[in-house]
Design an enzyme around this catalytic site. Structure first.
Site, PDB file in Angstrom:
ATOM      1  N   TYR A  42      -5.767 -58.125 -18.751  1.00  0.00           N
ATOM      2  CA  TYR A  42      -5.385 -58.548 -17.405  1.00  0.00           C
ATOM      3  C   TYR A  42      -4.288 -57.661 -16.826  1.00  0.00           C
ATOM      4  O   TYR A  42      -4.018 -57.711 -15.624  1.00  0.00           O
ATOM      5  CB  TYR A  42      -4.912 -60.004 -17.403  1.00  0.00           C
ATOM      6  CG  TYR A  42      -5.890 -60.991 -17.995  1.00  0.00           C
ATOM      7  CD1 TYR A  42      -7.233 -60.665 -18.194  1.00  0.00           C
ATOM      8  CD2 TYR A  42      -5.470 -62.263 -18.379  1.00  0.00           C
ATOM      9  CE1 TYR A  42      -8.119 -61.570 -18.752  1.00  0.00           C
ATOM     10  CE2 TYR A  42      -6.357 -63.177 -18.942  1.00  0.00           C
ATOM     11  CZ  TYR A  42      -7.669 -62.817 -19.130  1.00  0.00           C
ATOM     12  OH  TYR A  42      -8.538 -63.723 -19.693  1.00  0.00           O
ATOM     13  N   LYS A  71      -4.526 -62.177 -25.742  1.00  0.00           N
ATOM     14  CA  LYS A  71      -5.727 -61.746 -26.453  1.00  0.00           C
ATOM     15  C   LYS A  71      -5.690 -60.270 -26.808  1.00  0.00           C
ATOM     16  O   LYS A  71      -5.143 -59.454 -26.061  1.00  0.00           O
ATOM     17  CB  LYS A  71      -6.969 -62.036 -25.594  1.00  0.00           C
ATOM     18  CG  LYS A  71      -7.024 -63.458 -25.051  1.00  0.00           C
ATOM     19  CD  LYS A  71      -8.195 -63.678 -24.115  1.00  0.00           C
ATOM     20  CE  LYS A  71      -8.078 -65.005 -23.393  1.00  0.00           C
ATOM     21  NZ  LYS A  71      -7.082 -64.978 -22.294  1.00  0.00           N
ATOM     22  N   HIS A 115     -10.468 -61.148 -28.163  1.00  0.00           N
ATOM     23  CA  HIS A 115     -10.997 -61.388 -26.820  1.00  0.00           C
ATOM     24  C   HIS A 115     -12.532 -61.438 -26.793  1.00  0.00           C
ATOM     25  O   HIS A 115     -13.119 -62.319 -26.168  1.00  0.00           O
ATOM     26  CB  HIS A 115     -10.490 -60.300 -25.871  1.00  0.00           C
ATOM     27  CG  HIS A 115     -10.454 -60.715 -24.441  1.00  0.00           C
ATOM     28  ND1 HIS A 115      -9.515 -60.260 -23.542  1.00  0.00           N
ATOM     29  CD2 HIS A 115     -11.236 -61.552 -23.717  1.00  0.00           C
ATOM     30  CE1 HIS A 115      -9.719 -60.794 -22.361  1.00  0.00           C
ATOM     31  NE2 HIS A 115     -10.770 -61.576 -22.441  1.00  0.00           N
ATOM     32  N   ASN A 122     -15.104 -65.986 -26.709  1.00  0.00           N
ATOM     33  CA  ASN A 122     -16.456 -65.476 -26.453  1.00  0.00           C
ATOM     34  C   ASN A 122     -17.284 -65.294 -27.725  1.00  0.00           C
ATOM     35  O   ASN A 122     -18.239 -64.516 -27.742  1.00  0.00           O
ATOM     36  CB  ASN A 122     -16.392 -64.151 -25.676  1.00  0.00           C
ATOM     37  CG  ASN A 122     -15.786 -64.317 -24.305  1.00  0.00           C
ATOM     38  OD1 ASN A 122     -16.249 -65.118 -23.506  1.00  0.00           O
ATOM     39  ND2 ASN A 122     -14.715 -63.577 -24.040  1.00  0.00           N
ATOM     40  N   SER A 157     -13.176 -70.279 -16.485  1.00  0.00           N
ATOM     41  CA  SER A 157     -14.112 -70.334 -15.353  1.00  0.00           C
ATOM     42  C   SER A 157     -14.677 -71.742 -15.176  1.00  0.00           C
ATOM     43  O   SER A 157     -15.887 -71.930 -15.009  1.00  0.00           O
ATOM     44  CB  SER A 157     -15.228 -69.303 -15.518  1.00  0.00           C
ATOM     45  OG  SER A 157     -14.698 -68.003 -15.592  1.00  0.00           O
ATOM     46  N   PRO A 207     -19.284 -70.359 -10.495  1.00  0.00           N
ATOM     47  CA  PRO A 207     -19.404 -69.130  -9.701  1.00  0.00           C
ATOM     48  C   PRO A 207     -18.168 -68.802  -8.877  1.00  0.00           C
ATOM     49  O   PRO A 207     -17.949 -67.630  -8.527  1.00  0.00           O
ATOM     50  CB  PRO A 207     -20.611 -69.414  -8.789  1.00  0.00           C
ATOM     51  CG  PRO A 207     -20.740 -70.903  -8.762  1.00  0.00           C
ATOM     52  CD  PRO A 207     -20.280 -71.369 -10.103  1.00  0.00           C
ATOM     53  N   PHE A 244     -16.102 -65.784  -9.757  1.00  0.00           N
ATOM     54  CA  PHE A 244     -16.740 -64.466  -9.824  1.00  0.00           C
ATOM     55  C   PHE A 244     -17.185 -63.926  -8.464  1.00  0.00           C
ATOM     56  O   PHE A 244     -17.674 -62.805  -8.388  1.00  0.00           O
ATOM     57  CB  PHE A 244     -17.940 -64.531 -10.776  1.00  0.00           C
ATOM     58  CG  PHE A 244     -17.541 -64.830 -12.194  1.00  0.00           C
ATOM     59  CD1 PHE A 244     -17.256 -63.810 -13.089  1.00  0.00           C
ATOM     60  CD2 PHE A 244     -17.404 -66.138 -12.624  1.00  0.00           C
ATOM     61  CE1 PHE A 244     -16.861 -64.087 -14.387  1.00  0.00           C
ATOM     62  CE2 PHE A 244     -17.012 -66.433 -13.924  1.00  0.00           C
ATOM     63  CZ  PHE A 244     -16.736 -65.394 -14.808  1.00  0.00           C
ATOM     64  N   LEU A 245     -17.000 -64.706  -7.403  1.00  0.00           N
ATOM     65  CA  LEU A 245     -17.444 -64.255  -6.084  1.00  0.00           C
ATOM     66  C   LEU A 245     -16.726 -62.984  -5.647  1.00  0.00           C
ATOM     67  O   LEU A 245     -17.335 -62.068  -5.100  1.00  0.00           O
ATOM     68  CB  LEU A 245     -17.234 -65.367  -5.046  1.00  0.00           C
ATOM     69  CG  LEU A 245     -18.178 -66.570  -5.181  1.00  0.00           C
ATOM     70  CD1 LEU A 245     -17.773 -67.656  -4.187  1.00  0.00           C
ATOM     71  CD2 LEU A 245     -19.625 -66.140  -4.934  1.00  0.00           C
ATOM     72  N   ASN A 281      -3.727 -69.911  -6.051  1.00  0.00           N
ATOM     73  CA  ASN A 281      -2.565 -69.411  -5.321  1.00  0.00           C
ATOM     74  C   ASN A 281      -2.102 -70.410  -4.269  1.00  0.00           C
ATOM     75  O   ASN A 281      -1.098 -70.194  -3.598  1.00  0.00           O
ATOM     76  CB  ASN A 281      -2.905 -68.076  -4.646  1.00  0.00           C
ATOM     77  CG  ASN A 281      -3.182 -66.980  -5.664  1.00  0.00           C
ATOM     78  OD1 ASN A 281      -2.486 -66.875  -6.660  1.00  0.00           O
ATOM     79  ND2 ASN A 281      -4.208 -66.176  -5.412  1.00  0.00           N
ATOM     80  N   GLN A 324      -2.575 -80.254  -7.798  1.00  0.00           N
ATOM     81  CA  GLN A 324      -3.757 -81.081  -8.027  1.00  0.00           C
ATOM     82  C   GLN A 324      -4.420 -80.774  -9.366  1.00  0.00           C
ATOM     83  O   GLN A 324      -4.883 -81.676 -10.063  1.00  0.00           O
ATOM     84  CB  GLN A 324      -4.761 -80.875  -6.889  1.00  0.00           C
ATOM     85  CG  GLN A 324      -4.315 -81.448  -5.564  1.00  0.00           C
ATOM     86  CD  GLN A 324      -5.201 -81.003  -4.413  1.00  0.00           C
ATOM     87  OE1 GLN A 324      -6.130 -80.205  -4.593  1.00  0.00           O
ATOM     88  NE2 GLN A 324      -4.923 -81.503  -3.217  1.00  0.00           N
TER      89      GLN A 324
END
Length: 334
Positions: A51, A80, A113, A169, A217, A221, A224-225, A275, A282
């Site tokens: 990252y 990782k 990772h 993974n 995630s 989706p 990943f957009l 952000n 929430q």
């Protein structure tokens, strides 16, 4: 017995069930982002060498500690080992280097990772994002077994660099194999997990062996957009799905909260990122309501085996098919 909102790892340490994911947080804003997340109540931060924001995230935590907002022992850091550093001596050096980047004395949870070794790149002069070695998008694998890399992580624990270790993974066969030789407990398995990719058998395998699952995630989706993933662009947003919206409305919560509760009520930790200050708060407020079994099952029934983080799909020049034969390995999910 873990405190409310926490889960006990096989190593004996406690980990918060809800954390803040640092994937895609720009290094320029990472320190402020982490500092503000701590002000909002976050105590778990999920990072990685890949990252490229560990140093800055650590600076945000140190600022919060210096300002009296939190103590180091109240913060839980996951990070990782990237694929280019699987060789044992290099992996140990990398863990030490990453620990210095965070600047917090130790790492709480250190993960492999991906279950694949790539050609070494000097971490101090890395030029390319993610998997690539050069402008051409070259990828080269290395003949380094997971056994060797896991031994490095165990040495990292022995030397006090990390308190707990785990994998990310990994699929069933690799986990079964690791459990035949591990000396330190396999504390956590981090996987892509959302209603479009439920992976129930993999989760059962982990939990039956005392391995805590962390979902990344969680919103499917949505994550990943911005990466222009065609799979993500073609998938209906979970926030807009009638099943998710119905559950959320029944409990007077947001669809995001319903999705997070669906995971943690099943003993799975989550690491969402936002952000937006309101959404930040929430996302933490998901431990004080319960979904019914019928609601849990309804959300789980959305499973499509749809995997978004798949290097067998997005590494077009040299696909790394680490998920072949598992959930998401079908023509329908292409």
């Amino acid at each position: 017995m873990a405190a409310k909102g926490y889960v006990k790892l096989a190593s004996g340490h406690q980990m918060p069930l809800v954390g803040f994911g640092l994937w895609k947080v720009p290094k320029e804003t990472a320190a402020d982002t982490v500092y503000n997340a701590i002000k909002n109540g976050y105590r778990l931060f999920d990072g990685a060498y890949d990252y490229q924001n560990e140093k800055e995230a650590g600076e945000g935590i140190k600022r919060a500690i210096n300002d009296g907002l939190v103590k180091r022992e109240e913060i839980f850091i996951t990070t990782k080992l990237w694929n280019n550093y699987h060789q044992k001596d290099i992996a140990v050096k990398m863990a030490k280097w990453q620990n210095e980047q965070w600047g917090l004395g130790y790492i709480d949870l250190y993960l492999i990772h991906f279950p694949v070794a790539l050609k070494y790149i000097d971490p101090a002069v890395r030029q390319y994002p993610a998997w690539w070695l050069d402008d051409a998008g070259t990828i080269e694998t290395e003949r380094i077994p997971i056994h060797e890399t896991w031994q490095a992580l165990e040495q990292v624990v022995d030397e006090g660099i990390a308190k707990s270790i785990g994998v990310s993974n990994f699929q069933a066969q690799s986990i079964y194999d690791l459990l035949t030789y591990n000396r330190h407990p396999l504390s956590s398995l981090q996987i892509e997990h959302h209603p479009y990719l439920v992976q129930p058998e993999l989760i059962k395998l982990a939990q039956e062996n005392g391995v805590v699952v962390t979902a990344y995630s969680s919103f499917g989706p949505q994550s990943f957009l911005e990466l222009k993933s065609k799979r993500a662009e073609d998938a209906p947003l979970l926030f807009d799905h009638s099943t998710v919206k119905k559950v959320a409305e029944a409990h007077k919560v947001t669809p995001a909260q319903a999705l997070l509760r669906w995971a943690i009520q099943r003993g799975i930790a989550v690491i969402p990122k936002s952000n937006n200050p309101d959404r930040l708060k929430q996302n933490l407020q998901v431990v004080d309501f319960d979904l019914s079994q019928a609601e849990l099952d309804a959300i789980s029934s959305l499973d499509k085996g749809l995997r978004f983080n798949d290097p067998g799909y997005y590494l077009e020049k040299k696909p790394l098919r680490i998920f072949a034969g598992g959930a998401g390995d079908s023509a329908a999910s292409q």
